[in-house]
Design a protein around this motif. Structure first.
Motif, mmCIF file in Angstrom:
data_model
loop_
_atom_site.group_PDB
_atom_site.id
_atom_site.type_symbol
_atom_site.label_atom_id
_atom_site.label_comp_id
_atom_site.label_asym_id
_atom_site.label_seq_id
_atom_site.Cartn_x
_atom_site.Cartn_y
_atom_site.Cartn_z
ATOM 1 N N THR A 1 0.805 -1.226 0.000
ATOM 2 C CA THR A 1 0.000 0.000 0.000
ATOM 3 C C THR A 1 0.839 1.278 0.000
ATOM 4 O O THR A 1 0.280 2.366 0.039
ATOM 5 N N ASP A 2 2.151 1.156 -0.084
ATOM 6 C CA ASP A 2 3.002 2.346 -0.135
ATOM 7 C C ASP A 2 3.151 2.872 -1.554
ATOM 8 O O ASP A 2 4.260 3.144 -2.021
ATOM 9 N N THR A 3 2.033 2.990 -2.257
ATOM 10 C CA THR A 3 2.020 3.560 -3.597
ATOM 11 C C THR A 3 0.866 4.551 -3.697
ATOM 12 O O THR A 3 -0.066 4.522 -2.876
ATOM 13 N N ASP A 4 0.910 5.381 -4.718
ATOM 14 C CA ASP A 4 -0.167 6.353 -4.932
ATOM 15 C C ASP A 4 -1.505 5.688 -5.247
ATOM 16 O O ASP A 4 -2.552 6.305 -5.087
ATOM 17 N N THR A 5 -1.482 4.455 -5.708
ATOM 18 C CA THR A 5 -2.725 3.741 -5.983
ATOM 19 C C THR A 5 -3.511 3.509 -4.698
ATOM 20 O O THR A 5 -4.735 3.628 -4.681
ATOM 21 N N TRP A 6 -2.804 3.200 -3.618
ATOM 22 C CA TRP A 6 -3.453 2.801 -2.369
ATOM 23 C C TRP A 6 -3.371 3.845 -1.269
ATOM 24 O O TRP A 6 -4.097 3.750 -0.273
ATOM 25 N N SER A 7 -2.472 4.806 -1.383
ATOM 26 C CA SER A 7 -2.265 5.794 -0.317
ATOM 27 C C SER A 7 -2.180 7.199 -0.905
ATOM 28 O O SER A 7 -1.906 7.373 -2.093
ATOM 29 N N GLN A 8 -2.402 8.175 -0.041
ATOM 30 C CA GLN A 8 -2.348 9.572 -0.476
ATOM 31 C C GLN A 8 -1.910 10.453 0.683
ATOM 32 O O GLN A 8 -2.082 10.104 1.853
ATOM 33 N N TRP A 9 -1.340 11.600 0.316
ATOM 34 C CA TRP A 9 -0.988 12.598 1.315
ATOM 35 C C TRP A 9 -2.222 13.427 1.629
ATOM 36 O O TRP A 9 -2.954 13.828 0.720
ATOM 37 N N VAL A 10 -2.472 13.655 2.913
ATOM 38 C CA VAL A 10 -3.559 14.531 3.351
ATOM 39 C C VAL A 10 -2.979 15.562 4.304
ATOM 40 O O VAL A 10 -1.971 15.312 4.976
ATOM 41 N N THR A 11 -3.629 16.727 4.338
ATOM 42 C CA THR A 11 -3.234 17.776 5.275
ATOM 43 C C THR A 11 -4.136 17.680 6.494
ATOM 44 O O THR A 11 -5.367 17.665 6.375
ATOM 45 N N LEU A 12 -3.511 17.606 7.651
ATOM 46 C CA LEU A 12 -4.249 17.487 8.908
ATOM 47 C C LEU A 12 -4.645 18.866 9.415
ATOM 48 O O LEU A 12 -4.099 19.880 8.967
ATOM 49 N N PRO A 13 -5.575 18.928 10.356
ATOM 50 C CA PRO A 13 -6.035 20.224 10.880
ATOM 51 C C PRO A 13 -4.903 21.118 11.406
ATOM 52 O O PRO A 13 -4.991 22.344 11.323
ATOM 53 N N ASP A 14 -3.823 20.510 11.914
ATOM 54 C CA ASP A 14 -2.718 21.315 12.444
ATOM 55 C C ASP A 14 -1.746 21.778 11.354
ATOM 56 O O ASP A 14 -0.737 22.409 11.639
ATOM 57 N N GLY A 15 -2.054 21.427 10.082
ATOM 58 C CA GLY A 15 -1.206 21.841 8.970
ATOM 59 C C GLY A 15 -0.148 20.822 8.583
ATOM 60 O O GLY A 15 0.494 20.958 7.543
ATOM 61 N N SER A 16 0.056 19.800 9.413
ATOM 62 C CA SER A 16 1.017 18.761 9.065
ATOM 63 C C SER A 16 0.399 17.832 8.015
ATOM 64 O O SER A 16 -0.794 17.901 7.734
ATOM 65 N N THR A 17 1.221 16.973 7.435
ATOM 66 C CA THR A 17 0.720 16.046 6.427
ATOM 67 C C THR A 17 0.849 14.608 6.922
ATOM 68 O O THR A 17 1.659 14.309 7.799
ATOM 69 N N ASP A 18 0.028 13.733 6.342
ATOM 70 C CA ASP A 18 0.049 12.323 6.712
ATOM 71 C C ASP A 18 -0.185 11.497 5.448
ATOM 72 O O ASP A 18 -0.983 11.869 4.586
ATOM 73 N N TRP A 19 0.504 10.384 5.332
ATOM 74 C CA TRP A 19 0.407 9.443 4.210
ATOM 75 C C TRP A 19 -0.555 8.356 4.659
ATOM 76 O O TRP A 19 -0.195 7.502 5.460
ATOM 77 N N VAL A 20 -1.791 8.416 4.186
ATOM 78 C CA VAL A 20 -2.855 7.530 4.664
ATOM 79 C C VAL A 20 -3.396 6.673 3.532
ATOM 80 O O VAL A 20 -3.195 6.961 2.347
ATOM 81 N N TRP A 21 -4.109 5.617 3.909
ATOM 82 C CA TRP A 21 -4.753 4.775 2.911
ATOM 83 C C TRP A 21 -5.874 5.536 2.222
ATOM 84 O O TRP A 21 -6.618 6.294 2.854
#
Length: 156
Positions: free
Chosen positions: A30-50
């Protein structure tokens, strides 16, 4: 059977998947763009989530043979009910750092701040994964032994 293989960077998730695939199993990293994406969290940081729709489709649509899915994402717990096993791969910090330094197929962990993050996650994230895992495999063992243990879990 649907098996999630999770754990910190350097535990051998991708290596185990490659061998499982060679042995005829269906695998998804799941460590590919097909299965995961970067999102911006409320605090402005980013997370690589499914990508939740993609993962739900994969798991709900799987009906034949064993499926081994590898990943370690903050939103993976939402999908635990869809897996038959949640397997934590683990290894001591010095082993993880040595593997990360030596690998050539993944650039993550080469920079000092990334290695610091790996060590931080080992103390903060791994205990959470351990608490929710149905099994744990120490990956100091040869990869063939790790894969054999994963296959045995899928048989039950």
């Amino acid at each position: 059977m649907k098996v999630l293989i999770t754990g910190m960077s350097g535990t051998g998730k991708s290596t185990a998947l490659r061998l499982l695939r060679l042995r005829g199993h269906r695998t998804v990293d799941t460590d590919t763009d097909t299965w995961s994406q970067w999102v911006t969290l409320p605090d402005g940081s980013t997370d690589w989530v499914w990508r939740e729709q993609a993962i739900a489709g994969l798991l709900n649509g799987h009906s034949e043979g064993d499926l081994f899915v590898a990943g370690c994402k903050t939103n993976q717990g939402r999908f635990y009910p869809l897996f038959d096993h949640i397997v934590l791969l683990s290894a001591p910090a010095e082993v993880l750092l040595a593997r990360i330094a030596a690998r050539t197929d993944n650039p993550y962990g080469k920079r000092p701040e990334e290695r610091d993050a790996v060590l931080h996650h080992l103390t903060t994230v791994e205990p959470l994964l351990r608490a929710t895992a149905t099994a744990e495999i120490n990956t100091i063992a040869p990869v063939e032994h790790v894969v054999q243990q994963l296959e045995e879990l899928a048989e039950h």
